[in-house]
Write a protein that holds these residues in place. Structure first.
Motif, PDB file in Angstrom:
ATOM      1  N   GLU A  14       1.466 -10.632 -13.830  1.00  0.00           N
ATOM      2  CA  GLU A  14       2.661  -9.809 -13.690  1.00  0.00           C
ATOM      3  C   GLU A  14       3.796 -10.393 -14.521  1.00  0.00           C
ATOM      4  OE1 GLU A  14       3.696  -9.291  -9.618  1.00  0.00           O
ATOM      5  OE2 GLU A  14       1.774  -8.362  -9.068  1.00  0.00           O
ATOM      6  N   PHE A  15       4.497  -9.514 -15.237  1.00  0.00           N
ATOM      7  CA  PHE A  15       5.615  -9.924 -16.079  1.00  0.00           C
ATOM      8  C   PHE A  15       6.929  -9.532 -15.426  1.00  0.00           C
ATOM      9  CE2 PHE A  15       2.074  -9.144 -19.026  1.00  0.00           C
ATOM     10  CZ  PHE A  15       2.016 -10.387 -19.648  1.00  0.00           C
ATOM     11  N   ASP A  16       7.855 -10.460 -15.396  1.00  0.00           N
ATOM     12  CA  ASP A  16       9.172 -10.211 -14.807  1.00  0.00           C
ATOM     13  C   ASP A  16      10.187 -10.022 -15.931  1.00  0.00           C
ATOM     14  OD1 ASP A  16      11.517 -10.094 -13.431  1.00  0.00           O
ATOM     15  OD2 ASP A  16      11.196 -11.923 -12.265  1.00  0.00           O
ATOM     16  N   MET A  17      10.472  -8.765 -16.250  1.00  0.00           N
ATOM     17  CA  MET A  17      11.396  -8.451 -17.338  1.00  0.00           C
ATOM     18  C   MET A  17      12.785  -9.056 -17.089  1.00  0.00           C
ATOM     19  SD  MET A  17       9.981  -6.479 -19.729  1.00  0.00           S
ATOM     20  CE  MET A  17       8.739  -5.218 -20.043  1.00  0.00           C
ATOM     21  N   PRO A  48     -11.798  -4.586 -19.178  1.00  0.00           N
ATOM     22  CA  PRO A  48     -11.001  -4.232 -17.989  1.00  0.00           C
ATOM     23  C   PRO A  48      -9.496  -4.430 -18.172  1.00  0.00           C
ATOM     24  CG  PRO A  48     -12.905  -5.561 -17.383  1.00  0.00           C
ATOM     25  CD  PRO A  48     -12.791  -5.626 -18.866  1.00  0.00           C
ATOM     26  N   THR A  49      -9.081  -5.099 -19.251  1.00  0.00           N
ATOM     27  CA  THR A  49      -7.654  -5.359 -19.461  1.00  0.00           C
ATOM     28  C   THR A  49      -6.952  -4.263 -20.258  1.00  0.00           C
ATOM     29  OG1 THR A  49      -7.867  -6.556 -21.586  1.00  0.00           O
ATOM     30  CG2 THR A  49      -8.235  -7.811 -19.561  1.00  0.00           C
ATOM     31  N   GLN A  89       0.164  -0.900 -20.686  1.00  0.00           N
ATOM     32  CA  GLN A  89       1.249  -0.594 -19.758  1.00  0.00           C
ATOM     33  C   GLN A  89       2.172  -1.782 -19.480  1.00  0.00           C
ATOM     34  OE1 GLN A  89      -0.780   0.895 -16.286  1.00  0.00           O
ATOM     35  NE2 GLN A  89      -1.860   2.468 -17.461  1.00  0.00           N
ATOM     36  N   ASP A  90       1.638  -3.005 -19.593  1.00  0.00           N
ATOM     37  CA  ASP A  90       2.418  -4.180 -19.208  1.00  0.00           C
ATOM     38  C   ASP A  90       2.655  -5.168 -20.354  1.00  0.00           C
ATOM     39  OD1 ASP A  90       2.702  -3.787 -16.195  1.00  0.00           O
ATOM     40  OD2 ASP A  90       0.527  -3.677 -16.419  1.00  0.00           O
TER      41      ASP A  90
END
Length: 209
Positions: A7-10, A74-75, A81-82
């Motif tokens: 997960e990336f935290d913008m 699978p990525t 999207q991310d």
């Protein structure tokens, strides 16, 4: 295989960029590596039939098709999207903060080629750099980086005493960055090669496969 996306935290980008800027670090954008992997995953095996892969040994293509390119399937959605939006925003923030950027292709990754440097230039422009700033990342900034690592300051600018490595293009990349692909010829260390000569050298190599 099970895939657990990172997960990336913008919202933490400004904090990270500020730390990088404080230490005067040069950053290799290298967005083309993830972009190329994403495009392969979306296109499938036919992706390696693109013209730029004609210079790669068929055995190497087979290895790529049976290795990480398969495992990474699978990525695909996560990368689109991310990962891609995050890399774009991070690059924009680094540039806005004045962090010197460099180009790269990471050819150690399956499917990545040196010629993908053209894609990295285009991605930098998409991230908000001007064509001139993108070209600077690949030339003048590259010279500065190598000099910082202890090598002689002999390339990156057109000046007396610099190594004579130049590319002659058919159109101005300052107007359209894709013009870097339209090469008439190049000079390396003072020796001039026409594009026809370069093509002949490549064909001679490929004929040995």
């Amino acid at each position: 295989r099970d895939f657990k996306p990172v997960e990336f935290d913008m919202e933490r980008i400004p904090e990270s960029v500020a730390k990088i800027a404080a230490f005067d670090i040069m950053v290799v954008s290298n967005m083309t590596t993830d972009e190329n992997t994403l495009l392969f995953l979306e296109a499938g095996p036919d992706y390696f039939r693109r013209p730029e892969y004609a210079v790669i040994r068929p055995s190497t293509i087979d290895e790529w098709l049976g290795s990480r390119m398969v495992n990474w399937q699978p990525t695909k959605a996560w990368r689109r999207q991310d990962v891609r939006p995050f890399l774009m925003e991070l690059t924009k923030a680094l540039h806005a903060a004045g962090v010197p950027l460099l180009t790269g292709t990471d050819v150690s990754v399956d499917g990545s080629l040196p010629s993908h440097i053209h894609d990295d230039l285009a991605l930098l422009v998409e991230a908000g750099l001007s064509p001139f700033e993108a070209l600077k990342a690949a030339t003048a900034n590259a010279g500065i980086s190598v000099n910082r690592m202890g090598s002689p300051d002999v390339f990156g600018e057109v000046a007396v005493g610099q190594r004579a490595d130049l590319i002659l293009l058919e159109a101005s990349p300052l107007e359209d960055i894709s013009a870097t692909r339209q090469r008439t010829g190049l000079m390396t260390r003072g020796h001039w090669y026409t594009q026809a000569e370069l093509d002949a050298l490549v064909a001679e190599l490929v004929a040995t496969y």
